[in-house]
Motif scaffolding. Structure first.
Motif, PDB file in Angstrom:
ATOM      1  N   PHE A 203       0.930  -1.496  -0.366  1.00 13.00           N
ATOM      2  CA  PHE A 203      -0.255  -0.096   0.256  1.00 13.00           C
ATOM      3  C   PHE A 203       1.137   1.594  -0.275  1.00 13.00           C
ATOM      4  O   PHE A 203       0.269   2.284  -1.163  1.00 13.00           O
ATOM      5  CB  PHE A 203      -1.192  -0.279   1.451  1.00 13.00           C
ATOM      6  N   ALA A 206       2.123   1.348  -3.576  1.00  6.13           N
ATOM      7  CA  ALA A 206       1.557   1.903  -4.556  1.00  6.13           C
ATOM      8  C   ALA A 206       0.396   3.501  -4.549  1.00  6.13           C
ATOM      9  O   ALA A 206       0.361   4.185  -5.800  1.00  6.13           O
ATOM     10  CB  ALA A 206       0.476   1.473  -4.255  1.00  6.13           C
ATOM     11  N   SER A 207       0.254   3.571  -2.435  1.00  4.16           N
ATOM     12  CA  SER A 207      -0.094   5.287  -2.801  1.00  4.16           C
ATOM     13  C   SER A 207       1.625   6.945  -2.748  1.00  4.16           C
ATOM     14  O   SER A 207       1.197   8.046  -3.193  1.00  4.16           O
ATOM     15  CB  SER A 207      -0.338   5.296  -1.350  1.00  4.16           C
ATOM     16  N   THR A 209       3.429   6.130  -5.307  1.00  4.11           N
ATOM     17  CA  THR A 209       3.736   5.917  -6.626  1.00  4.11           C
ATOM     18  C   THR A 209       2.589   7.130  -7.267  1.00  4.11           C
ATOM     19  O   THR A 209       2.839   8.343  -8.325  1.00  4.11           O
ATOM     20  CB  THR A 209       2.752   4.790  -7.328  1.00  4.11           C
ATOM     21  N   ALA A 210       1.433   7.433  -6.258  1.00  4.89           N
ATOM     22  CA  ALA A 210      -0.214   7.908  -6.921  1.00  4.89           C
ATOM     23  C   ALA A 210       0.760   9.348  -6.572  1.00  4.89           C
ATOM     24  O   ALA A 210       0.139  10.549  -7.183  1.00  4.89           O
ATOM     25  CB  ALA A 210      -1.445   7.327  -6.243  1.00  4.89           C
ATOM     26  N   HIS A 211       0.941   9.213  -5.117  1.00  2.00           N
ATOM     27  CA  HIS A 211       1.247  11.320  -4.542  1.00  2.00           C
ATOM     28  C   HIS A 211       2.479  11.164  -3.934  1.00  2.00           C
ATOM     29  O   HIS A 211       3.280  11.319  -3.254  1.00  2.00           O
ATOM     30  CB  HIS A 211       0.937  10.899  -3.710  1.00  2.00           C
ATOM     31  N   SER A 250       2.923   4.453 -12.622  1.00  2.00           N
ATOM     32  CA  SER A 250       3.370   3.437 -12.715  1.00  2.00           C
ATOM     33  C   SER A 250       4.574   2.509 -13.964  1.00  2.00           C
ATOM     34  O   SER A 250       5.227   1.736 -13.789  1.00  2.00           O
ATOM     35  CB  SER A 250       1.972   2.305 -12.592  1.00  2.00           C
ATOM     36  N   PRO A 278      -3.616   2.391  -5.104  1.00  2.00           N
ATOM     37  CA  PRO A 278      -2.537   3.304  -4.278  1.00  2.00           C
ATOM     38  C   PRO A 278      -4.384   2.682  -3.309  1.00  2.00           C
ATOM     39  O   PRO A 278      -5.718   3.523  -4.077  1.00  2.00           O
ATOM     40  CB  PRO A 278      -2.845   4.724  -5.288  1.00  2.00           C
ATOM     41  N   SER A 281      -2.705   7.287   2.686  1.00  3.95           N
ATOM     42  CA  SER A 281      -1.598   8.448   1.924  1.00  3.95           C
ATOM     43  C   SER A 281       0.058   7.473   2.741  1.00  3.95           C
ATOM     44  O   SER A 281       0.470   6.290   3.827  1.00  3.95           O
ATOM     45  CB  SER A 281      -1.772   9.229   3.359  1.00  3.95           C
ATOM     46  N   PRO A 282       0.966   7.775   1.459  1.00  5.06           N
ATOM     47  CA  PRO A 282       2.133   7.305   2.033  1.00  5.06           C
ATOM     48  C   PRO A 282       2.736   7.287   3.226  1.00  5.06           C
ATOM     49  O   PRO A 282       3.753   6.493   3.981  1.00  5.06           O
ATOM     50  CB  PRO A 282       3.125   7.979   0.818  1.00  5.06           C
ATOM     51  N   ARG A 359      -7.106   8.608   0.509  1.00  7.17           N
ATOM     52  CA  ARG A 359      -5.757   8.554   0.953  1.00  7.17           C
ATOM     53  C   ARG A 359      -6.406   9.229   3.187  1.00  7.17           C
ATOM     54  O   ARG A 359      -5.169   9.643   2.785  1.00  7.17           O
ATOM     55  CB  ARG A 359      -4.832  10.044   0.382  1.00  7.17           C
TER      56      ARG A 359
END
Length: 375
Positions: A203, A206-207, A209-211, A250, A278, A281-282, A359
Motif C-alpha cells: 500500500f 502504490a500510494s 506512486t500515486a502521490h 506505474s 493506491p 497516504s504514503p 488517502r
C-alpha cells in the motif's frame, strides 16, 4: 535471591552425576565464602556485594547470613566455631540442607583469604553478565509480543532501561585494551513477512506512486526498513525518480525497476499491478513500515547482546561496549521514527480525510489487495 529452584541444593553431596560442570564463578563464590568464614573482618574489604550477586542460592543465603549476624570477636573466632554455628543457624531456615561440614569445606576450598576482594569482583562480573542477558531477553520479548497494545513504546521503554543499566555498569568495571567483543555476530532473526506486514508495504508503494510529491517529506524511511528486499528496492526506484525530478507513475517505476535489475524477480505486469492500487497516504503506511522495522531492529539487537553474554570469553567491559554500540543502531532508527511522527511535518488537511478519500488511512476491508510480488 537468584535461582530459587536451587534453594534446597546440598552442595556437600556429590552422589548424583552433574551434567552441568561448575562454572568458574562457582569456585570464586566458594573461595570468597571460605575466606569470610575464616576471616570475617574481610567483609569490609570486598566492596559492594549482595546475596543476589551469587549464582548459587545456597551461597547467596550463606553470604546474607554473614551480613546479618554480628561479627565475632577476633580472638574468640580463632579458638572456636561459635560464629560459624551462628551463621549456620541463620542460614538453615532458608537452606535446610546446609551443614556444618560444608562450611568447613568452603574454608578448605579458599586458596588465599587475602584475595577475597578479587573473588568478590569475579562474582560481580558474572552477575553483570546474567543481568545483561536478562535485560536482552526482556527486550526481545517486548519486540516480538504481538499482544501488547503499543509494542513500539514498550520496546523503546525496555531499550531505555537497558541503556541505563549499561550506564551503571560502565562505572563499575575498568576499561582495557581490546574493548570490543570478538564474538561472531549472530544471524539476525527473520523479519515479519506476514500478509499484513507485506500489505502495508504494498500500500505504501502504490500510494507513493500515486502521490510522489509527498516522498520529499519521507526521507526518514530507508530501503532497509522494508521486510521484503524487493519492496525496499522499489522504494529506491520511487525516491530516485523523485530526486531526479522525473515523472512518477506505474510506467516510469517499472522502467526504473528494469534498469535496476528488479524484473529478474517480478514480472512487469505484476509490478504494474503492485504500484497501481493506491490506498491511504504514503505517510500513514510509511509510519507502519518504520514501526515494524524498529521492532525488528530491537529483536536483532537483543539477539546480538545475548550472543555477547553467552560467550564466556567476553569481559564485562567488552559486553558493555558491544551492547552500547548495538543500542546505538536502535537509537538511530528511533530518531528517524520520531522524525516521521514530528508535528512539524505538514499534515494532510482534515477535510481531505474522508471515507471516500483514497488517502484517508487504512484500506476498507472490501478493497482488493494488490497482486503479490514474487519474493
Amino acid at each position: 535471591m537468584p535461582h530459587p529452584t536451587d534453594r534446597y541444593e546440598d552442595d556437600d553431596l556429590d552422589d548424583l552425576p552433574d551434567t552441568h560442570p561448575p562454572q568458574p564463578v562457582r569456585y570464586a563464590e566458594q573461595a570468597l565464602l571460605g575466606a569470610l568464614l575464616l576471616d570475617p573482618h574481610r567483609l569490609a574489604e570486598i566492596g559492594s556485594l549482595d546475596a543476589e550477586h551469587f549464582s548459587n542460592y545456597t551461597h547467596g543465603t550463606l553470604f546474607a547470613a554473614m551480613r546479618t549476624v554480628p561479627p565475632p570477636d577476633p580472638e574468640q573466632h580463632r579458638t572456636g566455631p561459635a560464629w560459624l554455628n551462628t551463621v549456620l543457624n541463620a542460614a538453615c531456615p532458608e537452606v535446610p540442607g546446609l551443614t556444618a561440614s560444608y562450611l568447613h569445606t568452603l574454608i578448605q576450598l579458599c586458596p588465599w583469604p587475602k584475595h577475597a576482594a578479587t573473588y568478590a569482583r569475579i562474582i560481580r562480573a558474572d552477575h553483570a553478565r546474567r543481568m545483561l542477558a536478562a535485560h536482552a531477553e526482556r527486550l526481545a520479548q517486548a519486540a516480538t509480543d504481538a499482544t501488547l497494545p503499543n509494542p513500539a513504546a514498550t520496546t523503546l521503554a525496555q531499550a531505555d532501561t537497558l541503556a541505563r543499566f549499561l550506564e551503571g555498569l560502565a562505572g563499575q568495571f575498568a576499561p582495557h585494551p581490546g574493548s570490543l567483543p570478538r564474538t561472531p555476530l549472530p544471524t539476525p532473526p527473520p523479519r515479519d513477512t506476514s500478509e499484513e506486514a507485506l500489505d502495508e508495504e504494498r500500500f505504501l508503494l502504490a500510494s507513493a506512486t500515486a502521490h510522489p510529491a509527498e516522498l520529499k517529506e519521507m526521507r526518514w524511511l530507508l530501503p532497509e526498513d522494508f521486510a521484503l528486499p524487493l519492496h525496499g528496492a522499489l522504494w529506491q526506484c520511487l525516491t530516485a525518480l523523485t530526486h531526479r525530478g522525473e515523472p512518477v507513475d506505474s510506467v516510469t517505476v517499472v522502467w526504473e525497476a528494469q534498469h535496476r535489475g528488479l524484473l529478474n524477480t517480478v514480472a512487469p505486469a505484476d509490478l504494474m499491478t503492485l504500484v497501481s492500487t493506491p490506498v491511504g497516504s504514503p505517510e500513514y503506511w510509511g509510519e507502519k513500515v518504520i514501526e515494524r522495522a524498529l521492532l525488528a531492529r530491537a529483536h536483532a539487537i537483543a539477539t546480538r547482546i545475548t550472543a555477547y553474554t553467552d560467550d564466556p570469553a567476553n569481559t564485562p567491559h567488552q559486553m558493555i561496549t558491544g551492547s552500547r554500540r548495538a543500542l546505538a543502531d536502535l537509537h538511530a532508527l528511533r530518531a528517524r521514527r520520531q522524525q516521521a511522527a514530528s508535528p512539524t511535518r505538514q499534515p494532510i488537511p482534515r477535510r481531505a480525510r474522508t471515507p471516500s478519500d483514497p488517502r484517508a488511512g487504512p484500506p476498507p476491508r472490501t478493497a482488493a489487495p494488490p497482486v503479490r510480488a514474487t519474493r
